[in-house]
Design an enzyme around this catalytic site. Structure first.
Site, mmCIF file in Angstrom:
data_model
loop_
_atom_site.group_PDB
_atom_site.id
_atom_site.type_symbol
_atom_site.label_atom_id
_atom_site.label_comp_id
_atom_site.label_asym_id
_atom_site.label_seq_id
_atom_site.Cartn_x
_atom_site.Cartn_y
_atom_site.Cartn_z
ATOM 1 N N HIS A 215 79.032 -23.230 94.131
ATOM 2 C CA HIS A 215 79.600 -22.199 93.265
ATOM 3 C C HIS A 215 79.263 -22.653 91.853
ATOM 4 O O HIS A 215 79.638 -23.763 91.455
ATOM 5 C CB HIS A 215 81.116 -22.127 93.467
ATOM 6 C CG HIS A 215 81.803 -21.024 92.733
ATOM 7 N ND1 HIS A 215 83.089 -20.653 93.043
ATOM 8 C CD2 HIS A 215 81.428 -20.222 91.719
ATOM 9 C CE1 HIS A 215 83.472 -19.665 92.252
ATOM 10 N NE2 HIS A 215 82.475 -19.396 91.430
ATOM 11 N N HIS B 194 79.242 -23.819 88.325
ATOM 12 C CA HIS B 194 80.337 -24.313 87.488
ATOM 13 C C HIS B 194 79.763 -25.156 86.354
ATOM 14 O O HIS B 194 78.769 -25.831 86.504
ATOM 15 C CB HIS B 194 81.387 -25.091 88.279
ATOM 16 C CG HIS B 194 80.863 -26.238 89.085
ATOM 17 N ND1 HIS B 194 80.188 -26.061 90.278
ATOM 18 C CD2 HIS B 194 80.943 -27.563 88.884
ATOM 19 C CE1 HIS B 194 79.866 -27.240 90.778
ATOM 20 N NE2 HIS B 194 80.304 -28.171 89.949
ATOM 21 N N GLY C 253 72.553 -32.236 92.068
ATOM 22 C CA GLY C 253 73.845 -32.907 92.117
ATOM 23 C C GLY C 253 75.025 -31.982 92.307
ATOM 24 O O GLY C 253 76.170 -32.435 92.307
ATOM 25 N N GLN C 254 74.787 -30.687 92.475
ATOM 26 C CA GLN C 254 75.886 -29.738 92.665
ATOM 27 C C GLN C 254 76.538 -30.006 94.024
ATOM 28 O O GLN C 254 75.877 -29.979 95.054
ATOM 29 C CB GLN C 254 75.345 -28.310 92.602
ATOM 30 C CG GLN C 254 76.415 -27.237 92.734
ATOM 31 C CD GLN C 254 75.795 -25.841 92.794
ATOM 32 O OE1 GLN C 254 74.748 -25.642 93.404
ATOM 33 N NE2 GLN C 254 76.445 -24.897 92.152
ATOM 34 N N GLN D 206 75.128 -28.414 87.047
ATOM 35 C CA GLN D 206 74.268 -28.974 88.084
ATOM 36 C C GLN D 206 73.923 -27.799 89.000
ATOM 37 O O GLN D 206 74.767 -27.347 89.764
ATOM 38 C CB GLN D 206 74.997 -30.087 88.827
ATOM 39 C CG GLN D 206 75.292 -31.281 87.917
ATOM 40 C CD GLN D 206 76.335 -32.201 88.512
ATOM 41 O OE1 GLN D 206 77.462 -31.805 88.722
ATOM 42 N NE2 GLN D 206 75.942 -33.428 88.780
ATOM 43 N N HIS E 36 80.618 -28.046 83.602
ATOM 44 C CA HIS E 36 81.502 -29.152 83.233
ATOM 45 C C HIS E 36 81.631 -29.176 81.715
ATOM 46 O O HIS E 36 80.625 -29.073 81.001
ATOM 47 C CB HIS E 36 80.905 -30.491 83.674
ATOM 48 C CG HIS E 36 80.762 -30.646 85.146
ATOM 49 N ND1 HIS E 36 81.687 -31.317 85.901
ATOM 50 C CD2 HIS E 36 79.805 -30.217 86.006
ATOM 51 C CE1 HIS E 36 81.300 -31.307 87.166
ATOM 52 N NE2 HIS E 36 80.161 -30.639 87.258
#
Length: 177
Positions: free
Chosen positions: A99, A101, A94-95, A88, A103
């Site tokens: 940082h 990342h 939607g982050q 995201q 999923h």
């Protein structure tokens, strides 16, 4: 087993050192505070960077190599027949932690049928269930206020649970090529 590193590992502003189960010079993989499904883990660059486009070419290559390697381990350990691999990128996507990342969510046939089907995982990622930043803030505030979710078995995990899982994953990574 002690943490993999004596250096503090940050996920945004949060300390996740004890949750880390795999480290490279540029990336790290760590257990999730509130996984959407069992085995849901995260992979991030070591440098705290909010957006994917801000990563160097070396960081992108290392991040995706790490995602590939961790994915193999997660798929094997959880007997998954598929994976959701998602980034995201930015708050509007939607982050919840600024940082980068990735999923990694192990999947099995019909695993989310009771909640609405295979693609409901995207709603879960974008909704309150997937708000990793909120969950970390609540954990660190000392006053948990986790939202009620439909799945009563899905609960926030404590530091010991995540450390134990990180230790198990670290051992499994040694067997993954």
């Amino acid at each position: 087993m002690p943490p993999l590193t004596t250096n503090v590992v940050h996920f945004g502003t949060f300390f996740v050192t004890s949750q880390v189960f795999y480290l490279t010079p540029l990336s790290f993989a760590f257990t999730n505070l509130k996984p959407l499904l069992p085995g849901h883990v995260l992979v991030s660059p070591r440098r705290v960077v909010p957006r994917f486009s801000e990563l160097s070419q070396a960081e992108v290559a290392d991040l995706f190599h790490t995602v590939q390697r961790v994915s193999r381990m997660i798929e094997r350990v959880y007997g998954a027949s598929g994976l959701n691999i998602a980034i995201q990128d930015g708050a509007d996507a939607g982050q919840s932690v600024p940082h980068v990342h990735t999923h990694i969510i192990p999947r099995k046939r019909a695993d989310l049928d009771p909640k609405g089907g295979t693609d409901v995982v995207y709603d879960m990622l974008e909704g309150e269930e997937g708000d990793v930043g909120k969950h970390f803030k609540e954990r660190d505030s000392g006053r948990p206020k986790f939202p009620k979710v439909d799945d009563a078995t899905r609960r926030p995990r404590n530091e010991e649970e995540m450390s134990e899982e990180a230790e198990m994953f670290a051992k499994e990574m040694d067997q993954t090529f």
